[in-house]
Scaffold this motif. Structure first.
Motif, PDB file in Angstrom:
ATOM      1  N   LEU A 285       1.064  -1.443   0.052  1.00  0.00           N
ATOM      2  CA  LEU A 285       0.114  -0.299  -0.103  1.00  0.00           C
ATOM      3  C   LEU A 285       0.999   1.137   0.202  1.00  0.00           C
ATOM      4  O   LEU A 285       0.924   2.270  -0.881  1.00  0.00           O
ATOM      5  N   LEU A 286       1.893   1.473   0.793  1.00  0.00           N
ATOM      6  CA  LEU A 286       2.871   2.440   0.745  1.00  0.00           C
ATOM      7  C   LEU A 286       3.490   2.553  -0.585  1.00  0.00           C
ATOM      8  O   LEU A 286       3.448   3.496  -1.040  1.00  0.00           O
ATOM      9  N   ALA A 287       3.888   1.853  -0.605  1.00  0.00           N
ATOM     10  CA  ALA A 287       4.675   1.329  -2.711  1.00  0.00           C
ATOM     11  C   ALA A 287       3.561   2.263  -3.494  1.00  0.00           C
ATOM     12  O   ALA A 287       3.375   3.395  -4.168  1.00  0.00           O
ATOM     13  N   ARG A 288       2.345   1.667  -3.555  1.00  0.00           N
ATOM     14  CA  ARG A 288       1.013   2.161  -4.266  1.00  0.00           C
ATOM     15  C   ARG A 288       1.072   3.891  -3.955  1.00  0.00           C
ATOM     16  O   ARG A 288       0.994   4.647  -5.428  1.00  0.00           O
ATOM     17  N   LEU A 289       1.349   4.214  -3.149  1.00  0.00           N
ATOM     18  CA  LEU A 289       1.139   5.541  -3.043  1.00  0.00           C
ATOM     19  C   LEU A 289       2.340   6.397  -3.446  1.00  0.00           C
ATOM     20  O   LEU A 289       1.978   7.708  -4.022  1.00  0.00           O
ATOM     21  N   THR A 290       3.209   6.217  -3.289  1.00  0.00           N
ATOM     22  CA  THR A 290       4.675   6.741  -3.688  1.00  0.00           C
ATOM     23  C   THR A 290       4.891   7.160  -5.143  1.00  0.00           C
ATOM     24  O   THR A 290       5.265   8.173  -6.334  1.00  0.00           O
ATOM     25  N   GLU A 291       4.025   6.306  -5.490  1.00  0.00           N
ATOM     26  CA  GLU A 291       4.084   5.584  -7.161  1.00  0.00           C
ATOM     27  C   GLU A 291       3.206   6.697  -7.809  1.00  0.00           C
ATOM     28  O   GLU A 291       3.436   7.476  -8.847  1.00  0.00           O
ATOM     29  N   ASP A 292       2.371   7.151  -7.062  1.00  0.00           N
ATOM     30  CA  ASP A 292       1.038   8.104  -7.937  1.00  0.00           C
ATOM     31  C   ASP A 292       1.850   9.844  -7.697  1.00  0.00           C
ATOM     32  O   ASP A 292       1.812   9.587  -6.935  1.00  0.00           O
ATOM     33  N   PRO A 293       1.586   9.734  -9.564  1.00  0.00           N
ATOM     34  CA  PRO A 293       2.743  11.684  -9.214  1.00  0.00           C
ATOM     35  C   PRO A 293       1.844  12.658  -8.046  1.00  0.00           C
ATOM     36  O   PRO A 293       1.821  13.344  -7.799  1.00  0.00           O
ATOM     37  N   GLY A 294       0.491  12.620  -8.284  1.00  0.00           N
ATOM     38  CA  GLY A 294      -0.293  13.458  -7.267  1.00  0.00           C
ATOM     39  C   GLY A 294      -0.201  13.112  -5.975  1.00  0.00           C
ATOM     40  O   GLY A 294       0.304  14.231  -5.608  1.00  0.00           O
ATOM     41  N   ILE A 295      -0.229  12.668  -5.761  1.00  0.00           N
ATOM     42  CA  ILE A 295      -0.043  12.047  -4.148  1.00  0.00           C
ATOM     43  C   ILE A 295       1.804  12.555  -3.743  1.00  0.00           C
ATOM     44  O   ILE A 295       1.686  13.514  -2.890  1.00  0.00           O
ATOM     45  N   ARG A 296       2.032  12.584  -4.980  1.00  0.00           N
ATOM     46  CA  ARG A 296       4.179  12.820  -4.440  1.00  0.00           C
ATOM     47  C   ARG A 296       4.364  14.178  -4.090  1.00  0.00           C
ATOM     48  O   ARG A 296       4.889  14.727  -3.352  1.00  0.00           O
ATOM     49  N   ALA A 297       3.437  15.228  -5.565  1.00  0.00           N
ATOM     50  CA  ALA A 297       2.824  16.304  -5.545  1.00  0.00           C
ATOM     51  C   ALA A 297       3.091  17.220  -3.787  1.00  0.00           C
ATOM     52  O   ALA A 297       2.815  17.799  -3.358  1.00  0.00           O
ATOM     53  N   ALA A 298       1.725  16.336  -3.616  1.00  0.00           N
ATOM     54  CA  ALA A 298       1.258  16.892  -2.522  1.00  0.00           C
ATOM     55  C   ALA A 298       2.052  16.746  -1.599  1.00  0.00           C
ATOM     56  O   ALA A 298       1.629  16.969  -0.050  1.00  0.00           O
ATOM     57  N   MET A 299       2.591  15.396  -1.650  1.00  0.00           N
ATOM     58  CA  MET A 299       3.868  15.209   0.071  1.00  0.00           C
ATOM     59  C   MET A 299       4.924  16.756  -0.053  1.00  0.00           C
ATOM     60  O   MET A 299       5.446  17.297   1.835  1.00  0.00           O
ATOM     61  N   ARG A 300       5.377  16.721  -1.517  1.00  0.00           N
ATOM     62  CA  ARG A 300       6.398  17.798  -1.623  1.00  0.00           C
ATOM     63  C   ARG A 300       5.928  19.254  -0.458  1.00  0.00           C
ATOM     64  O   ARG A 300       6.171  20.190   0.114  1.00  0.00           O
ATOM     65  N   ALA A 301       4.495  19.545  -1.455  1.00  0.00           N
ATOM     66  CA  ALA A 301       4.005  20.851  -0.658  1.00  0.00           C
ATOM     67  C   ALA A 301       3.848  20.198   1.001  1.00  0.00           C
ATOM     68  O   ALA A 301       3.506  21.602   1.787  1.00  0.00           O
ATOM     69  N   MET A 302       3.107  19.770   1.473  1.00  0.00           N
ATOM     70  CA  MET A 302       2.763  19.581   3.042  1.00  0.00           C
ATOM     71  C   MET A 302       3.894  19.668   3.164  1.00  0.00           C
ATOM     72  O   MET A 302       4.758  20.282   4.887  1.00  0.00           O
ATOM     73  N   GLY A 303       5.379  18.968   3.150  1.00  0.00           N
ATOM     74  CA  GLY A 303       6.197  18.972   3.148  1.00  0.00           C
ATOM     75  C   GLY A 303       7.153  20.098   3.237  1.00  0.00           C
ATOM     76  O   GLY A 303       7.551  20.336   4.429  1.00  0.00           O
ATOM     77  N   GLU A 304       6.828  21.147   2.718  1.00  0.00           N
ATOM     78  CA  GLU A 304       7.548  22.181   2.656  1.00  0.00           C
ATOM     79  C   GLU A 304       7.066  22.794   3.753  1.00  0.00           C
ATOM     80  O   GLU A 304       7.266  24.210   4.418  1.00  0.00           O
ATOM     81  N   ALA A 305       5.763  22.936   3.703  1.00  0.00           N
ATOM     82  CA  ALA A 305       4.741  23.368   4.891  1.00  0.00           C
ATOM     83  C   ALA A 305       4.823  23.703   5.554  1.00  0.00           C
ATOM     84  O   ALA A 305       5.354  24.140   6.989  1.00  0.00           O
ATOM     85  N   VAL A 306       5.458  22.441   6.214  1.00  0.00           N
ATOM     86  CA  VAL A 306       5.880  21.157   7.676  1.00  0.00           C
ATOM     87  C   VAL A 306       7.485  22.672   7.966  1.00  0.00           C
ATOM     88  O   VAL A 306       7.950  22.635   9.267  1.00  0.00           O
ATOM     89  N   ALA A 307       7.599  22.859   6.629  1.00  0.00           N
ATOM     90  CA  ALA A 307       9.774  22.912   6.779  1.00  0.00           C
ATOM     91  C   ALA A 307       9.536  24.257   7.054  1.00  0.00           C
ATOM     92  O   ALA A 307      10.528  24.806   7.659  1.00  0.00           O
ATOM     93  N   ASP A 308       8.721  24.766   6.673  1.00  0.00           N
ATOM     94  CA  ASP A 308       8.269  26.370   6.327  1.00  0.00           C
ATOM     95  C   ASP A 308       7.731  26.968   7.947  1.00  0.00           C
ATOM     96  O   ASP A 308       7.764  28.331   8.158  1.00  0.00           O
ATOM     97  N   GLY A 309       7.084  25.522   8.494  1.00  0.00           N
ATOM     98  CA  GLY A 309       6.855  26.620   9.835  1.00  0.00           C
ATOM     99  C   GLY A 309       5.473  27.280   9.472  1.00  0.00           C
ATOM    100  O   GLY A 309       4.482  27.412  10.656  1.00  0.00           O
TER     101      GLY A 309
END
Length: 354
Positions: A285-309
């Motif tokens: 299931l985790l592999a399926r999630l990381t293979e989806d390009p839309g989900i990867r983009a959302a993860m990056r966006a969320m990660g940047e929001a967390v990093a920026d505080g």
């Protein structure tokens, strides 16, 4: 392209090269290799062969490799075939591993009745490699009588190996800590047998005191109903002087025979198979999630929001999980996506992945 049928036939016949190739195949992360590995494991699993799986853990420098060589040589001398799966720690920075365990087992390496395979942990937690369980199954299919699983030696959290072995042996050094260490939860309560190594020369008195300390501490732990009254126990050994190894082997066989006769052996293996089935589903299931390009983009966006505080990690994780439930990353029966992937925050879509 690997001929899975030919590889399976040669593996079952005990071909060491076929076994090495098979382990390489199951350790591969390539999608086509994963398909072939699943087919291979299914084929060889029909043999029904079983080996005594012994997990060996202990802190770095306690003498695991020396013990395995001396212990393995003793077993080979008794006419047994021994496989050693040595997990080597991988660098968290480069991902590389030394894989030098065979150089520390020169005598055992030369024995035709022995097979030694070092594998990188690849930062997998629990002291074992991601595909160690499959490697154990391949060694059993190849006809080995005993499979020794040497963990990386990460300390008290190294309990994953207990989910893939029949006996879990903990190797300790003399005067390695006070008796309070013996009643700590985690790796200590998983151990079926505690071996205090280096019980020779000037260290022998200290080793005997350590055995006494842990013997007393083990009495405070709750006894497991599937074991005889005097297990788990602590005994002294010396891998260098090859002393105490025969007694350790006798204790292992006694416990293994007890569990077989009382039905605990089969029940434990069934529980382990169920555990690894569930683990494979989670990993898939985790592999399926990381293979989806839309989900990867959302993860990056969320990660940047967390990093920026701009968002707290827990709040971002909750929002990401809610988005995944709303998107539905699995394909429906018609083969279409249930969500378009990128940026849709609607929670009205059907929940596909719980």
């Amino acid at each position: 392209m690997t001929d899975v049928n030919d590889l399976a036939l040669r593996l079952v016949e005990g071909d060491r090269r076929a076994l090495a190739r098979a382990i390489t195949l199951v350790e591969s992360r390539r999608a086509d290799h994963r398909v072939q590995a699943a087919e291979l494991l299914d084929r060889v699993g029909r043999t029904g062969r079983q080996a005594l799986r012994i997990g060996l853990s202990g802190t770095p420098g306690v003498g695991k490799s020396t013990f395995i060589e001396s212990f393995g040589m003793m077993l080979v001398g008794q006419g047994l075939r021994v496989a050693v799966l040595a997990v080597d720690p991988s660098s968290a920075r480069t991902g590389g591993s030394i894989l030098g365990d065979k150089t520390r087992m020169e005598r055992l390496t030369r024995e035709r009745a022995a097979f030694i395979r070092p594998s990188p942990s690849q930062t997998h937690l629990g002291g074992v490699a991601r595909r160690t369980r499959e490697a154990v199954a391949l060694c059993e299919a190849a006809g080995f009588d005993v499979v020794l699983i040497e963990t990386v030696g990460v300390g008290q959290s190294e309990t994953m190996v207990a989910q893939m072995c029949d006996l879990f042996v903990l190797l300790l050094a003399p005067a390695g800590g006070d008796e309070l260490q013996g009643v700590k939860r985690g790796i200590m309560e998983m151990a079926d047998l505690i071996l205090v190594n280096k019980a020779d020369g000037d260290l022998k008195p200290a080793a005997m005191r350590t055995v006494s300390d842990y013997t007393g501490a083990l009495r405070l732990l709750r006894r497991r109903p599937q074991d005889p009254a005097d297990f788990p126990k602590a005994i002294p050994v010396s891998a260098l002087a090859e002393e105490g190894l025969a007694r350790a082997w006798d204790e292992m066989r006694t416990l293994a025979d007890w569990r077989r006769q009382n039905g605990h052996w089969a029940a434990c293996r069934a529980d382990q198979a169920r555990h690894w089935f569930e683990a494979e589903v989670r990993d898939g299931l985790l592999a399926r999630l990381t293979e989806d390009p839309g989900i990867r983009a959302a993860m990056r966006a969320m990660g940047e929001a967390v990093a920026d505080g701009r968002m707290a990690p827990a709040a971002a994780a909750d929002r990401m999980l809610a988005r995944l439930r709303g998107l539905g990353v699995a394909e429906d029966a018609a083969g279409d996506r249930t969500g378009d992937g990128a940026g849709d925050e609607s929670l009205d879509a059907p929940r596909v992945c719980p």
